[in-house]
Design an enzyme around this catalytic site. Structure first.
Site, PDB file in Angstrom:
ATOM      1  N   ASP A   1     -14.546  19.864 -10.439  1.00 18.73           N
ATOM      2  CA  ASP A   1     -14.548  21.378 -10.239  1.00 18.73           C
ATOM      3  C   ASP A   1     -15.866  21.848  -9.770  1.00 18.73           C
ATOM      4  O   ASP A   1     -16.690  22.008 -10.761  1.00 18.73           O
ATOM      5  CB  ASP A   1     -14.501  22.683 -10.833  1.00 18.73           C
ATOM      6  CG  ASP A   1     -12.813  22.709 -12.046  1.00 18.73           C
ATOM      7  OD1 ASP A   1     -11.969  21.794 -11.477  1.00 18.73           O
ATOM      8  OD2 ASP A   1     -12.338  23.606 -13.066  1.00 18.73           O
TER       9      ASP A   1
ATOM     10  N   HIS B   1      -6.570  19.198  -7.890  1.00 17.24           N
ATOM     11  CA  HIS B   1      -7.019  19.799  -9.373  1.00 17.24           C
ATOM     12  C   HIS B   1      -6.048  19.191 -10.133  1.00 17.24           C
ATOM     13  O   HIS B   1      -5.358  19.621 -11.439  1.00 17.24           O
ATOM     14  CB  HIS B   1      -7.171  21.096 -10.097  1.00 17.24           C
ATOM     15  CG  HIS B   1      -8.465  22.070  -8.770  1.00 17.24           C
ATOM     16  ND1 HIS B   1      -9.828  22.202  -9.088  1.00 17.24           N
ATOM     17  CD2 HIS B   1      -8.417  22.166  -7.960  1.00 17.24           C
ATOM     18  CE1 HIS B   1     -10.358  22.081  -8.599  1.00 17.24           C
ATOM     19  NE2 HIS B   1      -9.492  23.319  -7.788  1.00 17.24           N
TER      20      HIS B   1
ATOM     21  N   TRP C   1       1.107  -0.879   0.012  1.00 22.88           N
ATOM     22  CA  TRP C   1      -0.026   0.202  -0.002  1.00 22.88           C
ATOM     23  C   TRP C   1       1.003   1.134   0.062  1.00 22.88           C
ATOM     24  O   TRP C   1       2.294   1.167   0.401  1.00 22.88           O
ATOM     25  CB  TRP C   1      -1.417   0.122   1.294  1.00 22.88           C
ATOM     26  CG  TRP C   1      -0.675  -0.182   2.454  1.00 22.88           C
ATOM     27  CD1 TRP C   1       0.582  -0.436   2.695  1.00 22.88           C
ATOM     28  CD2 TRP C   1      -1.253   0.093   3.640  1.00 22.88           C
ATOM     29  NE1 TRP C   1       0.833  -0.725   3.880  1.00 22.88           N
ATOM     30  CE2 TRP C   1      -0.141   0.485   4.797  1.00 22.88           C
ATOM     31  CE3 TRP C   1      -2.617   0.692   3.621  1.00 22.88           C
ATOM     32  CZ2 TRP C   1      -0.707   0.054   6.060  1.00 22.88           C
ATOM     33  CZ3 TRP C   1      -2.774   0.734   5.048  1.00 22.88           C
ATOM     34  CH2 TRP C   1      -2.356   1.009   6.664  1.00 22.88           C
ATOM     35  N   ASN C   2       0.108   2.188  -0.117  1.00 24.19           N
ATOM     36  CA  ASN C   2       0.892   3.826  -0.304  1.00 24.19           C
ATOM     37  C   ASN C   2      -0.139   4.572   0.390  1.00 24.19           C
ATOM     38  O   ASN C   2      -1.216   4.822   0.693  1.00 24.19           O
ATOM     39  CB  ASN C   2       1.067   3.674  -2.063  1.00 24.19           C
ATOM     40  CG  ASN C   2       1.589   2.884  -2.461  1.00 24.19           C
ATOM     41  OD1 ASN C   2       3.368   2.844  -2.506  1.00 24.19           O
ATOM     42  ND2 ASN C   2       1.285   1.751  -3.708  1.00 24.19           N
TER      43      ASN C   2
ATOM     44  N   HIS D   1     -10.462  15.824 -13.259  1.00 25.09           N
ATOM     45  CA  HIS D   1     -10.473  16.541 -11.815  1.00 25.09           C
ATOM     46  C   HIS D   1     -12.124  16.893 -12.462  1.00 25.09           C
ATOM     47  O   HIS D   1     -12.195  17.715 -13.436  1.00 25.09           O
ATOM     48  CB  HIS D   1      -9.524  16.849 -11.620  1.00 25.09           C
ATOM     49  CG  HIS D   1      -9.406  18.489 -11.426  1.00 25.09           C
ATOM     50  ND1 HIS D   1      -8.129  18.440 -12.901  1.00 25.09           N
ATOM     51  CD2 HIS D   1      -9.781  19.692 -11.383  1.00 25.09           C
ATOM     52  CE1 HIS D   1      -8.176  19.713 -12.949  1.00 25.09           C
ATOM     53  NE2 HIS D   1      -8.853  20.337 -12.266  1.00 25.09           N
TER      54      HIS D   1
ATOM     55  N   HIS E   1     -14.347  29.548 -15.060  1.00 22.74           N
ATOM     56  CA  HIS E   1     -14.379  29.633 -14.155  1.00 22.74           C
ATOM     57  C   HIS E   1     -15.113  30.139 -13.388  1.00 22.74           C
ATOM     58  O   HIS E   1     -16.081  29.861 -12.249  1.00 22.74           O
ATOM     59  CB  HIS E   1     -12.808  29.589 -13.835  1.00 22.74           C
ATOM     60  CG  HIS E   1     -11.974  28.332 -13.383  1.00 22.74           C
ATOM     61  ND1 HIS E   1     -11.403  28.044 -14.804  1.00 22.74           N
ATOM     62  CD2 HIS E   1     -11.747  27.183 -12.907  1.00 22.74           C
ATOM     63  CE1 HIS E   1     -10.563  26.661 -14.735  1.00 22.74           C
ATOM     64  NE2 HIS E   1     -10.526  26.353 -13.456  1.00 22.74           N
TER      65      HIS E   1
ATOM     66  N   HIS F   1     -14.757  26.661  -6.098  1.00 20.01           N
ATOM     67  CA  HIS F   1     -13.350  26.514  -6.103  1.00 20.01           C
ATOM     68  C   HIS F   1     -12.821  27.892  -6.518  1.00 20.01           C
ATOM     69  O   HIS F   1     -11.760  28.009  -7.027  1.00 20.01           O
ATOM     70  CB  HIS F   1     -13.097  25.856  -7.374  1.00 20.01           C
ATOM     71  CG  HIS F   1     -11.146  25.646  -8.621  1.00 20.01           C
ATOM     72  ND1 HIS F   1     -10.039  26.162  -8.019  1.00 20.01           N
ATOM     73  CD2 HIS F   1     -11.794  25.712  -9.596  1.00 20.01           C
ATOM     74  CE1 HIS F   1      -9.696  25.683  -8.992  1.00 20.01           C
ATOM     75  NE2 HIS F   1     -10.114  25.724  -9.690  1.00 20.01           N
TER      76      HIS F   1
END
Length: 280
Positions: A87, A81, A73-74, A85, A219, A91
């Site tokens: 938004d 973003h 595992w990590n 992804h 945006h 944002h």
């Protein structure tokens, strides 16, 4: 002597059972619209005086060794973003009092999609801007945009996603990537029935949008209208112009402004070989 009882009519399959059957048979294909997420995934670059998003990184915890003999595992580090992804409205400053990514209603994560194809225009001009008239021409051919659905703009830009430099396509004047004009961004945000905009580029805005008025209009207008963005999508060429259903699953980060997302599309196939919807 009692009369014989008539046999009950067989129950019709439920909608969900029919969906599962079509998925199993290939009548409905699941198309992955998500870019693989790794340290090589391109990320947005802002001028150096601003904060920068984090390149995706993995930190190994254990890998079948003395730190954990039976498991791998990590930890990971990433910007909200980075990569494909989602938004959320908060944002952008215009949506600062609106929903965070954890507050996006689950019902809105499953929605139909309209696909506007401008690959030919972008091949001639990487700074190509979609105008309202392009969407109106699409609607003349395919019908109204889906109420509560997505508008996906197919530009062919995902073919550049193998490396940072061709994907950002920047020179001394800034990045050169396609997007929406100011008027179109405002129309999509304030007049169209869609819930959000999906693109293949690093962000929903064109590369030159820092010089628009307002700057970064997708945006500014979309987030301010409580709408959403999906970026760095792939495989839009495998979707019909209408008819696909999109499942967008961002991480529900409390107070987050966005999150990496696995984005899938359900596409009905005719005869198991062709698309049910038209692609142009």
């Amino acid at each position: 002597m009692s009369e014989p009882t008539a046999a009950a009519a067989p129950a019709s399959p439920s909608v969900l059972a029919a969906l599962v059957a079509e998925l199993s048979s290939g009548g409905i294909e699941v198309v992955d619209l998500t870019a693989p997420l790794s340290s090589g995934t391109p990320v947005l670059r802002l001028p150096p005086e601003f904060g920068q998003t984090q390149v995706f990184e993995l930190e190994e915890i254990s890998r079948y060794d003395d730190r954990g003999p039976a498991w791998y595992w990590n930890n990971f580090r990433s910007g909200e973003h980075t990569g494909t992804h989602f938004d959320a409205p908060n944002h952008w400053v215009t949506g600062k009092d609106l929903a965070d990514i954890a507050s996006v209603p689950a019902r809105q994560l499953v929605a139909p999609a309209a696909v506007l194809d401008v690959t030919d225009e972008v091949a001639k001009d990487p700074d190509f801007l979609v105008e309202v008239e392009h969407i109106e021409a699409w609607q003349d051919r395919h019908g109204a945009l889906p109420d509560g659905g997505w508008l996906f703009v197919r530009t062919g830009w995902s073919s550049r996603s193998h490396a940072q430099e061709p994907f950002l396509n920047a020179d001394a004047n800034g990045p050169h990537t396609p997007g929406l004009s100011v008027a179109c961004a405002r129309w999509v945000a304030e007049e169209s029935p869609v819930t959000g905009l999906g693109v293949e580029t690093v962000g929903t805005d064109a590369g030159a949008a820092h010089g628009f008025d307002p700057a970064f209009p997708c945006h500014s207008y979309l987030m301010g209208s409580g709408k959403y963005g999906l970026t760095q999508l792939q495989n839009l060429d495998r979707l019909p112009s209408t008819g696909a259903v999109v499942i967008a699953g961002p991480l529900p980060i409390v107070s987050g402004s966005g999150a990496p997302a696995r984005v899938l599309a359900l596409v009905e196939r005719t005869g198991r070989t062709g698309q049910a919807g038209r692609t142009s």
